[in-house]
Design a protein around this motif. Structure first.
Motif, PDB file in Angstrom:
ATOM      1  N   THR A 145      -4.214  10.911  -1.025  1.00  0.00           N
ATOM      2  CA  THR A 145      -5.051  11.221   0.140  1.00  0.00           C
ATOM      3  C   THR A 145      -5.620  12.628   0.154  1.00  0.00           C
ATOM      4  OG1 THR A 145      -3.095  11.848   1.405  1.00  0.00           O
ATOM      5  CG2 THR A 145      -3.847   9.580   1.580  1.00  0.00           C
ATOM      6  N   GLY A 146      -4.953  13.550  -0.525  1.00  0.00           N
ATOM      7  CA  GLY A 146      -5.471  14.909  -0.528  1.00  0.00           C
ATOM      8  C   GLY A 146      -5.176  15.657   0.760  1.00  0.00           C
ATOM      9  N   ARG A 147      -5.875  15.311   1.821  1.00  0.00           N
ATOM     10  CA  ARG A 147      -5.630  16.014   3.080  1.00  0.00           C
ATOM     11  C   ARG A 147      -5.024  15.063   4.102  1.00  0.00           C
ATOM     12  NH1 ARG A 147     -11.448  17.682   4.312  1.00  0.00           N
ATOM     13  NH2 ARG A 147     -11.504  15.498   3.789  1.00  0.00           N
ATOM     14  N   PRO A 148      -4.037  15.543   4.835  1.00  0.00           N
ATOM     15  CA  PRO A 148      -3.361  14.693   5.819  1.00  0.00           C
ATOM     16  C   PRO A 148      -4.324  14.057   6.821  1.00  0.00           C
ATOM     17  CG  PRO A 148      -2.176  16.763   5.549  1.00  0.00           C
ATOM     18  CD  PRO A 148      -3.447  16.890   4.760  1.00  0.00           C
ATOM     19  N   GLU A 149      -5.363  14.776   7.186  1.00  0.00           N
ATOM     20  CA  GLU A 149      -6.265  14.237   8.209  1.00  0.00           C
ATOM     21  C   GLU A 149      -7.035  13.025   7.715  1.00  0.00           C
ATOM     22  OE1 GLU A 149      -6.105  17.194   7.040  1.00  0.00           O
ATOM     23  OE2 GLU A 149      -8.035  18.173   6.691  1.00  0.00           O
ATOM     24  N   ARG A 150      -6.975  12.762   6.425  1.00  0.00           N
ATOM     25  CA  ARG A 150      -7.657  11.587   5.925  1.00  0.00           C
ATOM     26  C   ARG A 150      -6.759  10.360   5.899  1.00  0.00           C
ATOM     27  NH1 ARG A 150     -11.538  11.623   1.535  1.00  0.00           N
ATOM     28  NH2 ARG A 150     -11.625   9.646   2.626  1.00  0.00           N
ATOM     29  N   GLU A 151      -5.496  10.560   6.106  1.00  0.00           N
ATOM     30  CA  GLU A 151      -4.560   9.441   6.009  1.00  0.00           C
ATOM     31  C   GLU A 151      -4.933   8.260   6.903  1.00  0.00           C
ATOM     32  OE1 GLU A 151      -0.644  10.976   6.571  1.00  0.00           O
ATOM     33  OE2 GLU A 151      -0.604  11.958   4.622  1.00  0.00           O
ATOM     34  N   PRO A 152      -5.279   8.509   8.163  1.00  0.00           N
ATOM     35  CA  PRO A 152      -5.638   7.360   8.997  1.00  0.00           C
ATOM     36  C   PRO A 152      -6.809   6.557   8.434  1.00  0.00           C
ATOM     37  CG  PRO A 152      -5.211   9.270  10.358  1.00  0.00           C
ATOM     38  CD  PRO A 152      -5.218   9.764   8.944  1.00  0.00           C
ATOM     39  N   ASP A 153      -7.759   7.220   7.830  1.00  0.00           N
ATOM     40  CA  ASP A 153      -8.888   6.494   7.230  1.00  0.00           C
ATOM     41  C   ASP A 153      -8.427   5.588   6.095  1.00  0.00           C
ATOM     42  OD1 ASP A 153     -10.509   7.852   8.957  1.00  0.00           O
ATOM     43  OD2 ASP A 153     -10.999   9.427   7.502  1.00  0.00           O
ATOM     44  N   TYR A 154      -7.569   6.139   5.252  1.00  0.00           N
ATOM     45  CA  TYR A 154      -7.054   5.322   4.161  1.00  0.00           C
ATOM     46  C   TYR A 154      -6.271   4.137   4.697  1.00  0.00           C
ATOM     47  CZ  TYR A 154      -8.400   8.649   0.550  1.00  0.00           C
ATOM     48  OH  TYR A 154      -9.108   9.439  -0.296  1.00  0.00           O
ATOM     49  N   LEU A 155      -5.549   4.369   5.767  1.00  0.00           N
ATOM     50  CA  LEU A 155      -4.780   3.266   6.349  1.00  0.00           C
ATOM     51  C   LEU A 155      -5.712   2.179   6.863  1.00  0.00           C
ATOM     52  CD1 LEU A 155      -1.890   5.077   8.212  1.00  0.00           C
ATOM     53  CD2 LEU A 155      -1.775   3.649   6.175  1.00  0.00           C
ATOM     54  N   ALA A 156      -6.832   2.589   7.427  1.00  0.00           N
ATOM     55  CA  ALA A 156      -7.784   1.599   7.921  1.00  0.00           C
ATOM     56  C   ALA A 156      -8.312   0.752   6.767  1.00  0.00           C
ATOM     57  CB  ALA A 156      -8.936   2.300   8.646  1.00  0.00           C
TER      58      ALA A 156
ATOM     59  N   SER B  91       2.228  14.200   3.793  1.00  0.00           N
ATOM     60  CA  SER B  91       2.946  15.296   4.418  1.00  0.00           C
ATOM     61  C   SER B  91       2.803  15.226   5.932  1.00  0.00           C
ATOM     62  CB  SER B  91       2.381  16.620   3.921  1.00  0.00           C
ATOM     63  OG  SER B  91       2.187  16.573   2.533  1.00  0.00           O
ATOM     64  N   ARG B  92       3.889  15.370   6.624  1.00  0.00           N
ATOM     65  CA  ARG B  92       3.813  15.426   8.082  1.00  0.00           C
ATOM     66  C   ARG B  92       3.610  16.869   8.519  1.00  0.00           C
ATOM     67  NH1 ARG B  92       3.728  11.448   6.667  1.00  0.00           N
ATOM     68  NH2 ARG B  92       1.595  11.856   7.154  1.00  0.00           N
ATOM     69  N   THR B  93       2.784  17.031   9.538  1.00  0.00           N
ATOM     70  CA  THR B  93       2.524  18.378  10.033  1.00  0.00           C
ATOM     71  C   THR B  93       2.842  18.474  11.515  1.00  0.00           C
ATOM     72  OG1 THR B  93       0.254  18.047  10.771  1.00  0.00           O
ATOM     73  CG2 THR B  93       0.582  18.434   8.419  1.00  0.00           C
ATOM     74  N   THR B  94       2.646  19.666  12.034  1.00  0.00           N
ATOM     75  CA  THR B  94       2.910  19.875  13.453  1.00  0.00           C
ATOM     76  C   THR B  94       1.737  19.416  14.310  1.00  0.00           C
ATOM     77  OG1 THR B  94       2.049  22.095  13.180  1.00  0.00           O
ATOM     78  CG2 THR B  94       4.441  21.832  13.084  1.00  0.00           C
ATOM     79  N   ASP B  95       0.676  18.978  13.686  1.00  0.00           N
ATOM     80  CA  ASP B  95      -0.520  18.578  14.421  1.00  0.00           C
ATOM     81  C   ASP B  95      -0.257  17.283  15.189  1.00  0.00           C
ATOM     82  OD1 ASP B  95      -2.931  17.549  15.257  1.00  0.00           O
ATOM     83  OD2 ASP B  95      -4.027  18.304  13.513  1.00  0.00           O
TER      84      ASP B  95
ATOM     85  N   GLY C 226       0.834  -1.190   0.000  1.00  0.00           N
ATOM     86  CA  GLY C 226       0.000   0.000   0.000  1.00  0.00           C
ATOM     87  C   GLY C 226       0.872   1.244   0.000  1.00  0.00           C
ATOM     88  N   LEU C 227       0.478   2.231  -0.796  1.00  0.00           N
ATOM     89  CA  LEU C 227       1.261   3.467  -0.864  1.00  0.00           C
ATOM     90  C   LEU C 227       0.329   4.662  -0.713  1.00  0.00           C
ATOM     91  CD1 LEU C 227       3.827   5.125  -1.486  1.00  0.00           C
ATOM     92  CD2 LEU C 227       3.304   4.844  -3.915  1.00  0.00           C
ATOM     93  N   LEU C 228       0.592   5.454   0.305  1.00  0.00           N
ATOM     94  CA  LEU C 228      -0.183   6.674   0.491  1.00  0.00           C
ATOM     95  C   LEU C 228       0.639   7.862   0.053  1.00  0.00           C
ATOM     96  CD1 LEU C 228      -2.285   5.118   2.018  1.00  0.00           C
ATOM     97  CD2 LEU C 228      -2.077   6.697   3.926  1.00  0.00           C
ATOM     98  N   VAL C 229       0.111   8.634  -0.878  1.00  0.00           N
ATOM     99  CA  VAL C 229       0.773   9.882  -1.243  1.00  0.00           C
ATOM    100  C   VAL C 229      -0.209  11.020  -1.045  1.00  0.00           C
ATOM    101  CG1 VAL C 229       2.292   8.809  -2.956  1.00  0.00           C
ATOM    102  CG2 VAL C 229       0.081   9.729  -3.656  1.00  0.00           C
ATOM    103  N   HIS C 230       0.346  12.195  -0.910  1.00  0.00           N
ATOM    104  CA  HIS C 230      -0.519  13.339  -0.647  1.00  0.00           C
ATOM    105  C   HIS C 230      -1.325  13.704  -1.892  1.00  0.00           C
ATOM    106  CE1 HIS C 230      -1.927  17.111   0.848  1.00  0.00           C
ATOM    107  NE2 HIS C 230      -1.370  17.752  -0.155  1.00  0.00           N
ATOM    108  N   ASP C 231      -0.652  13.704  -3.040  1.00  0.00           N
ATOM    109  CA  ASP C 231      -1.332  14.095  -4.275  1.00  0.00           C
ATOM    110  C   ASP C 231      -0.562  13.547  -5.461  1.00  0.00           C
ATOM    111  OD1 ASP C 231      -2.577  15.239  -6.409  1.00  0.00           O
ATOM    112  OD2 ASP C 231      -1.895  17.279  -5.997  1.00  0.00           O
TER     113      ASP C 231
END
Lengths: 351, 351
Positions: free
Chosen positions: A106-117, A132-136, A72-77
């Motif tokens: 994934t588009g938005r970083p906050e969606r990454e966990p969903d895609y991982l699931a 992309s990693r953020t400060t969040d 599996g490969l997650l990319v931002h865009d």
DNA sequence: CTGTTAGCGCCTTCAA
DNA sequence: TTGAAGGCGCTAACAG
């Protein structure tokens, strides 16, 4: 050629046509090298499989074996050349390992966990996250725990970019690369800088900014002479940030955009504002995106071997898991081109 | 929260923890809307699943149901912005259909059938082929028969680009777009052309060349005045072909490169040869690659809505199959920018 | 070296 | 509405 007129050809069909058991057919077609099958039977099975257009049902194999060969490969865009280059590297390397890549943009970083699931359900052999990693911090924790779930389910996991989680990581030398760039620019005679710093929360952008500042400090260029403007990490972000700077109080003779697409946007903004290039303003970027090597003036930048980065990540997840996270650094290399001409002493513009 | 310390959480685990049967758990978690489950049981199942980090084993689901929700996507080269844009469109659309995209970057067209065979094993819901079509009939036939195998195995299939097989196709208006471009260029006053035509065997390149010629003919510009040079379909191909032309017998005042990356290469070659741009030579491309919108001079080109193309292909394969192949055309639109300035009458250079 | 057979995890009739 | 059980296609023991 007794093809079944419709439906799917199964291993049993092949075995029947070859006059052997399914086990034998399985050993011939997908067996692990250990088991030997007599030559004539092998031939018959192969012939039957070919005649029937047999292709193994991988979901069934996955279930029997307990694991797939999916990476599996997650990319931002994926439309962003930065990520598509990484993806190309991952795929190229995956092919040699007979792995297949399932990609999510994934588009938005906050969606990454969903895609991982979702990915977790595929029972992938491995997962590579190049978003992309953020400060969040909350988001990072969610990502970390989702990755842990994947690991517990038996998947190998690797991250690309920052080493912010206790996981195998391919580390890009953002900081060091920007630092080297800054020093080169100072050596070229530049003294007053503006940094188009991208979004405040993006670690990649922050690292590049921090490295750039460090490089200036190395050679005694104080922070007071460096302007920093934040904005989007995109072409338009570069354009708009540059334009704002131009219409306000630009005091720099050299602009560092923290990635190439922003730099290209900045160049357009400068041009639209009537600034002659490269004479009127030096511009540098980061990444060395291949598609942008023909812009004029040719862009000084920091080269990141993006395909290698992707390939390295794949090698990491193909190696047996180790007890503690491994790091794989990839070198960044300054490439000076026409967009940052050398200045005679004390030509640093005052805007 | 009685998590099993290792291994995988199965539906049975969830059912046990919730105190229901696997059938009930299945109906709650993945059931088709028809079946109703009592509210309290539903809640218990959901709670158990969440507590256990359950994620359905999709290979197992695929086996039970006989089909996955995987959409296979073949592209020629994911690092090429043309294909990565298409891929982005496919993925964006797939997400809305809860499909997941498995992508292969094939590299060489002759490998496409092999990738399709592999893909066939995944029992994909659908397959989209966005590779390059060539004049190689044998290869096309192999591709066609492999696609037929996939269809017989129940997969929906769609092609992107030329309609060379009796299969649903998203058709790009290569010919028509090039034709319109030629006419516009003539209207701008250009008379003598050179076409960097890409590889002889590539249908996309051929169509664009043919369309361009047709457009010239429309306005009475005879073929004798148009030079055609073949080469690679890449940036370097554009550069080298242009360079050759320059050192030999270039007689044109306007160069049409059959795609944008070639056009950019050509611009670099012209510049390296000392030709001033845009005054010394007009240049046009095809595709309108987003990343290249900031080259100078800004490139006249034919815009193809690539993300829409990808999305259209996905919509095609998500619709129930029809008895005969469907066609979906996407419009090409001429975009005139700075690289092809208007000429006063009879300013056409004679090289 | 080859065949027989028991699952892998899930969905889906079929009964209850 | 719920539960029990068969089977999807394949692999990997285990017998022969």
């Amino acid at each position: 050629m007794t093809k079944r007129s419709s439906g799917t050809v199964t291993l049993m069909d092949v075995a029947r046509q070859a006059g052997v058991s399914v086990a034998t057919a399985s050993r011939v077609l997908n067996g692990n090298g250990a088991r030997q099958v007599r030559a004539d039977l092998t031939d018959r099975v192969l012939a039957a499989a070919a005649a029937l257009d047999y292709s193994a049902n991988t979901p069934a194999q996955a279930m029997a074996r307990g694991r797939t060969n999916v990476v599996g490969l997650l990319v931002h865009d994926i439309a962003d050349p930065f990520f598509s280059s990484i993806a190309a590297g991952v795929m190229r390397a995956a092919e040699q390992h007979r792995g297949i890549v399932m990609m999510y943009s994934t588009g938005r970083p906050e969606r990454e966990p969903d895609y991982l699931a979702t990915l977790c359900g595929q029972r992938p052999h491995a997962v590579i996250v190049a978003g992309s990693r953020t400060t969040d911090r909350a988001l990072r924790d969610r990502l970390g725990s989702q990755l842990r779930v994947l690991e517990e389910a038996g998947a190998r996991v690797a991250l690309i970019s920052q080493h912010v989680l206790p996981i195998d990581t391919v580390l890009m030398e953002n900081r060091e690369g920007a630092r080297l760039l800054a020093r080169r620019l100072v050596e070229l005679g530049h003294r007053r800088f503006a940094v188009l710093a991208g979004p405040r929360h993006l670690l990649t952008a922050r690292d590049r900014l921090a490295g750039f500042r460090a490089g200036l400090a190395d050679l005694g260029v104080g922070p007071s002479r460096t302007q920093v403007a934040y904005g989007e990490f995109t072409r338009d972000g570069g354009y708009l940030t540059m334009r704002d700077l131009l219409t306000r109080d630009l005091r720099a003779g050299c602009v560092f955009a923290v990635n190439d697409v922003m730099a290209v946007g900045a160049i357009s903004a400068l041009r639209d504002h009537g600034v002659p290039l490269p004479g009127g303003m030096a511009v540098a970027g980061f990444d060395d995106i291949a598609t942008l090597r023909d812009v004029t003036p040719s862009l000084t930048t920091v080269r990141l071997p993006l395909e290698e980065v992707g390939a390295a990540a794949l090698e990491l997840v193909m190696r047996p898991r180790s007890d503690r996270p491994r790091l794989r650094r990839v070198r960044a290399e300054v490439v000076v081109r026409d967009s940052t001409p050398a200045l005679g002493r004390d030509q640093g513009r005052a805007g």
